[in-house]
Design an enzyme around this catalytic site. Sequence first.
Site, short mmCIF file in Angstrom:
data_model
loop_
_atom_site.label_atom_id
_atom_site.label_comp_id
_atom_site.label_asym_id
_atom_site.label_seq_id
_atom_site.Cartn_x
_atom_site.Cartn_y
_atom_site.Cartn_z
N CYS A 128 4.86 97.90 174.28
CA CYS A 128 4.48 97.72 172.87
C CYS A 128 3.69 98.91 172.34
CB CYS A 128 3.65 96.45 172.71
SG CYS A 128 4.42 95.02 173.47
N HIS B 110 6.16 92.67 164.74
CA HIS B 110 5.98 93.51 165.92
C HIS B 110 7.32 93.88 166.55
CE1 HIS B 110 4.22 95.37 169.32
NE2 HIS B 110 3.96 94.31 170.06
C1 LIG Z 1 5.75 82.48 169.33
C2 LIG Z 1 7.20 82.62 169.74
C3 LIG Z 1 7.41 81.99 171.10
C4 LIG Z 1 8.10 81.93 168.71
O1 LIG Z 1 9.44 82.09 169.12
P1 LIG Z 1 10.55 82.57 168.07
O2 LIG Z 1 11.83 82.76 168.80
O3 LIG Z 1 10.04 83.76 167.34
O4 LIG Z 1 10.59 81.36 167.13
P2 LIG Z 1 11.79 80.86 166.26
O5 LIG Z 1 12.74 81.95 165.99
O6 LIG Z 1 12.27 79.62 166.91
O7 LIG Z 1 11.03 80.56 164.91
C5 LIG Z 1 10.80 79.31 164.40
C6 LIG Z 1 10.10 79.45 163.05
O8 LIG Z 1 8.77 79.93 163.23
C7 LIG Z 1 8.57 81.14 162.57
N1 LIG Z 1 7.83 81.97 163.47
C8 LIG Z 1 8.25 82.47 164.65
N2 LIG Z 1 7.27 83.14 165.25
C9 LIG Z 1 6.21 83.07 164.43
C10 LIG Z 1 4.93 83.60 164.51
N3 LIG Z 1 4.57 84.31 165.59
N4 LIG Z 1 4.07 83.37 163.51
C11 LIG Z 1 4.45 82.64 162.42
N5 LIG Z 1 5.67 82.11 162.30
C12 LIG Z 1 6.55 82.34 163.29
C13 LIG Z 1 9.94 81.71 162.35
O9 LIG Z 1 9.97 82.54 161.21
C14 LIG Z 1 10.75 80.48 162.14
O10 LIG Z 1 10.57 80.01 160.83
P3 LIG Z 1 11.80 79.48 159.98
O11 LIG Z 1 12.35 78.32 160.79
O12 LIG Z 1 11.15 79.10 158.70
O13 LIG Z 1 12.72 80.64 159.90
C15 LIG Z 1 7.58 84.10 169.80
O14 LIG Z 1 7.52 84.62 168.51
C16 LIG Z 1 6.71 84.91 170.72
O15 LIG Z 1 6.79 84.79 171.94
N6 LIG Z 1 5.92 85.80 170.16
C17 LIG Z 1 5.17 86.77 170.94
C18 LIG Z 1 5.97 88.03 171.10
C19 LIG Z 1 5.37 88.95 172.11
O16 LIG Z 1 4.99 88.56 173.19
N7 LIG Z 1 5.24 90.24 171.79
C20 LIG Z 1 4.67 91.20 172.66
C21 LIG Z 1 3.22 91.20 172.47
S1 LIG Z 1 2.36 92.14 173.69
#
Ligand SMILES: CC(C)(COP(=O)(O)OP(=O)(O)OC[C@H]1O[C@@H](n2cnc3c(N)ncnc32)[C@H](O)[C@@H]1OP(=O)(O)O)[C@@H](O)C(=O)NCCC(=O)NCCS
Lengths: 384, 125
Positions: free
Chosen positions: A83, A332
């Site tokens: 990242c 991100h």
């Molecule tokens: C939190 C997490 C598990 C959610 O999984 P995802 O696959 O993004 O979720 P989905 O695609 O099923 O999204 C479901 C809904 O939540 C919303 N959403 C997803 N992630 C979100 C977040 N982090 N914050 C707010 N809303 C979020 C999406 O827009 C979607 O909304 P919609 O149904 O209105 O379109 C995932 O975003 C995650 O693991 N994030 C961390 C990423 C990471 O680790 N990055 C590296 C950092 S070091």
Amino acid sequence: MNRVCVIGAGSTKYGRLKEGIVELAVNASRDAIKSAGIEARDVQYAFISNVFGVADRQVHLAPVIMSDLGLMNVPGLTVESACGSGSIAFREAYANVAAGFYDVVLVVGVEKVTHTGTARSTTLFSYCSDFFYEGGSGVSFPGLFASMARAYMNRYGATEEDLAMVAVKNHEHGLLNPKAHIRKRITVGDVLESPPVASPLKLLDCCPFSDGASAVILASEEYAKSHGLEYVQVIGSGRGASPATLQDREDITAIPSTRAAAQQAFKQAGIEPKDVDFAEVHDCFTIAEIVDVEDLGFFPKGKGAEAVKQGVTRLGGDLPINPSGGLKSKGHPIGATGVGQVAEVYEQLLGRAGERQVKGAEIALTHNFGATGASCAVHIFRRV
Amino acid sequence: MSVSREEFIAKLNEGKVLLYRCRRCSNLQLATIVFCRRCNSDALDVVEEKGEGRVVTFTILYVPPEGYEGYAPYGWAVVRLDSGVNISGFIDVKSAKDLPLDSRVRIVGYDGRGIVLKAEDGSSK
Ligand SMILES: CC(C)(COP(=O)(O)OP(=O)(O)OC[C@H]1O[C@@H](n2cnc3c(N)ncnc32)[C@H](O)[C@@H]1OP(=O)(O)O)[C@@H](O)C(=O)NCCC(=O)NCCS
Ligand SMILES: [Zn+2]
């Protein structure tokens, strides 16, 4: 060393995008070149920041991107540091321009992962950890930061509500950023009620998986001046490293690479944390922003949560943190993030940030790390 | 003598952890690290430790990576072994309440889940 500046920046929207990895990178690069007021052929070298090109079936990105920019004779190199790739690619570009190898260098960061879905993306990202001890023993990135959060809350008495305030603030900022991924006002209650991802972190404590690209153009200050270009100065650049695993951190509630990179950057710039007008920091999870603002020297250890509670770090506060919306709201796209922070600083210091403008900002800092902070780069910029 | 990853894993499967003790400065570290982290010496003796210790921090994962779907929710914990050396791994607890900080855990093996820990009081499966 030659003095280095940023002469142009461009970004795609961040989010779940239809364009592929190459188109995203090319669009951001084109916009950066145009904003710089140079000809494409003035670019002499490129650093490409990317982690999961393989997920969109494209590695060896430099020649492909450069060819589509019409610059098939301009060499480039892909930088991968999880990242933190974007800021670390920026650092390499900085070093090359400072050393006098090139006058004009493009840095473009890009990521395209959302098409792979939640489980695949979670798995791919886990490859950024020390896989034997961490990803390969079932922990995700939300899980690693959740482990930091639990240790932090236990030591300093911070609460889930305190963490939630970071998300609320960054979502407020992101509402003002037309290119942000998640533009939605949320409350502390929304965060607390959102589904658990890795306890104590919940959905709204996490940044999303995003696609997107950002690009900036660096030049020697001499080049920018002699060509009459608008620019912001890079006045400090620092790098740091931490043990790759959380288990090997002497203090799980701090990130040593942030401290090292910040110390170098502040020393080079000849300024102190209190001189910074705003910062873009690596808030991949709410806990990360709290730890970052402490490690960067903005607030004493254990007081990062207090700062957000008191509104100090909001737009309009004494030290706005993540006016772009940060990773939490802006999104991100991991290869793009560190470059996007520099793009934000460039816009802000030139007074072009629209509704989210930090008024009167003269000095800004970017902070971006890879994995749980195993790699980090900090840069400090000044308006001329 | 240097320890291969294969030997390291074989010991994990017996519930043990291979460490290096530095001949020059006595520092103890996991035997996956080839120079002493304190003094950089590579004169290291292999020490075998019982894989038992206390929870430093942990999380319960609800959104698992591929291959862990069948276990979720489950834990992952950082553990301070009785030697003072830290390690981390998968732990089959379903709720944060089942794994107080500082509670005792031990290594029970290494398999498709990675390094596998178990809570010692038997409160978890
Ligand atoms: C939190 C997490 C598990 C959610 O999984 P995802 O696959 O993004 O979720 P989905 O695609 O099923 O999204 C479901 C809904 O939540 C919303 N959403 C997803 N992630 C979100 C977040 N982090 N914050 C707010 N809303 C979020 C999406 O827009 C979607 O909304 P919609 O149904 O209105 O379109 C995932 O975003 C995650 O693991 N994030 C961390 C990423 C990471 O680790 N990055 C590296 C950092 S070091
Ligand atoms: Zn030693």
